[in-house]
Design a protein around this motif. Structure first.
Motif, PDB file in Angstrom:
ATOM      1  N   GLY A 218       0.818  -1.201   0.000  1.00 48.65           N
ATOM      2  CA  GLY A 218       0.000   0.000   0.000  1.00 48.65           C
ATOM      3  C   GLY A 218       0.857   1.257   0.000  1.00 48.65           C
ATOM      4  O   GLY A 218       0.566   2.229  -0.696  1.00 48.65           O
ATOM      5  N   PHE A 219       1.945   1.218   0.761  1.00 51.22           N
ATOM      6  CA  PHE A 219       2.853   2.369   0.831  1.00 51.22           C
ATOM      7  C   PHE A 219       3.458   2.674  -0.542  1.00 51.22           C
ATOM      8  O   PHE A 219       3.566   3.833  -0.947  1.00 51.22           O
ATOM      9  N   THR A 220       3.850   1.635  -1.264  1.00 50.80           N
ATOM     10  CA  THR A 220       4.452   1.847  -2.587  1.00 50.80           C
ATOM     11  C   THR A 220       3.444   2.395  -3.594  1.00 50.80           C
ATOM     12  O   THR A 220       3.837   2.964  -4.612  1.00 50.80           O
ATOM     13  N   LYS A 221       2.134   2.234  -3.311  1.00 54.10           N
ATOM     14  CA  LYS A 221       1.089   2.736  -4.200  1.00 54.10           C
ATOM     15  C   LYS A 221       0.566   4.103  -3.757  1.00 54.10           C
ATOM     16  O   LYS A 221      -0.447   4.578  -4.273  1.00 54.10           O
ATOM     17  N   GLY A 222       1.242   4.713  -2.781  1.00 50.21           N
ATOM     18  CA  GLY A 222       0.839   6.048  -2.359  1.00 50.21           C
ATOM     19  C   GLY A 222      -0.195   6.086  -1.260  1.00 50.21           C
ATOM     20  O   GLY A 222      -0.664   7.170  -0.888  1.00 50.21           O
TER      21      GLY A 222
END
Length: 278
Positions: A218-222
């Motif tokens: 989720g973090f890598t997707k903003g």
């Protein structure tokens, strides 16, 4: 009349795509029939993206009248066979892991197809194939490992296993469509499983890793997920998997990737140093 059966040998799968967003511990095959369910052991993929199992099971049926029919020992309503290839993210199999491909067939087709690869649906632009060997045999002369004698771990069909499967399905939907509600469902499900796995629980390491991966992705997707919390979860997972644990190396890899990601965002040299010395 002799107790006739089918001996089904799962030989290998070739051209199997390896998920890029998360490294699996290995792959396995589930064989489901009306006589029971059985799965191979979890084995890592080779460098050529093949997985060798060479494992057999026995599918037994009650002796019937013996007409000239290719499968006289099985009633016509009980010949369906489903083969699933799945990726497992730990050797203990908490839940069933990710479904990569399915073959719907029947016992007659298995006999006719013996020794020829089964083509699976295209996965990530690759066309994997599953190689089986099938023969009729006398069950009394075969090992007592039947389709009803499953080779499944305690986390396969347990309550936490089913919750994990539901969370994995939501996580897969999120990866395919980036809809936040699926990520929320995945994180909630993985957190619920972790809450049910105290420090002494054999699946706690897997529960920690599952939750951390959902947060990291989720973090890598903003999405505003907490990367610090994910790193902490990976550290605890590694602590639950000492050097002799079969998933120790995988836990080191997971933590190293998370530290490198956090370093790339904040340039904290401590993260890079820790990742290097792991």
């Amino acid at each position: 009349m002799s107790n006739l059966a089918l001996e089904l040998e799962v030989i290998n799968v070739t051209n199997l795509p390896v998920p890029s967003e998360r490294t699996p511990a290995g792959f396995y095959v589930i064989v489901s029939t009306s006589y029971g369910q059985w799965n191979t052991t979890v084995k890592a993929a080779m460098v050529d993206h093949s997985v060798p199992w060479n494992e057999s099971l026995v599918i037994e049926g009650l002796p019937l009248a013996f007409p000239r029919w290719i499968m006289p020992i099985f009633p016509s309503t009980s010949k369906a066979v489903q083969l699933e290839i799945r990726a497992s993210f730990e050797h203990g199999c908490l839940g069933r892991g990710d479904l990569l491909g399915t073959v719907q067939t029947n016992l007659e087709e298995l006999l006719l197809h013996a020794g020829k690869p089964f083509g699976l649906p295209v996965i990530s632009a690759q066309c994997p194939s599953l190689l089986l060997r099938v023969k009729r045999a006398n069950a009394l002369q075969l090992p007592a490992r039947t389709a009803g004698n499953t080779q499944q771990s305690s986390g396969f069909h347990s309550v936490i296993g089913r919750i994990t499967d539901t969370a994995h399905e939501a996580y897969t939907r999120y990866r395919r469509g980036d809809h936040p509600k699926y990520l929320d469902s995945a994180i909630q499900g993985f957190q619920e499983v972790l809450d049910e796995c105290p420090k002494s629980h054999p699946h706690r390491g897997a529960a920690l890793s599952n939750l951390a991966h959902a947060i990291i992705y989720g973090f890598t997707k903003g999405v505003r997920t907490d990367i610090d919390h994910a790193v902490s979860l990976f550290r605890h997972a590694l602590a639950h998997r000492p050097w002799e644990h079969p998933d120790h190396s995988l836990s080191i890899l997971n933590l190293s990737k998370a530290l490198h990601l956090r370093y790339s965002m904040g340039k904290d040299s401590a993260d890079l140093h820790e990742a290097v010395v792991l």
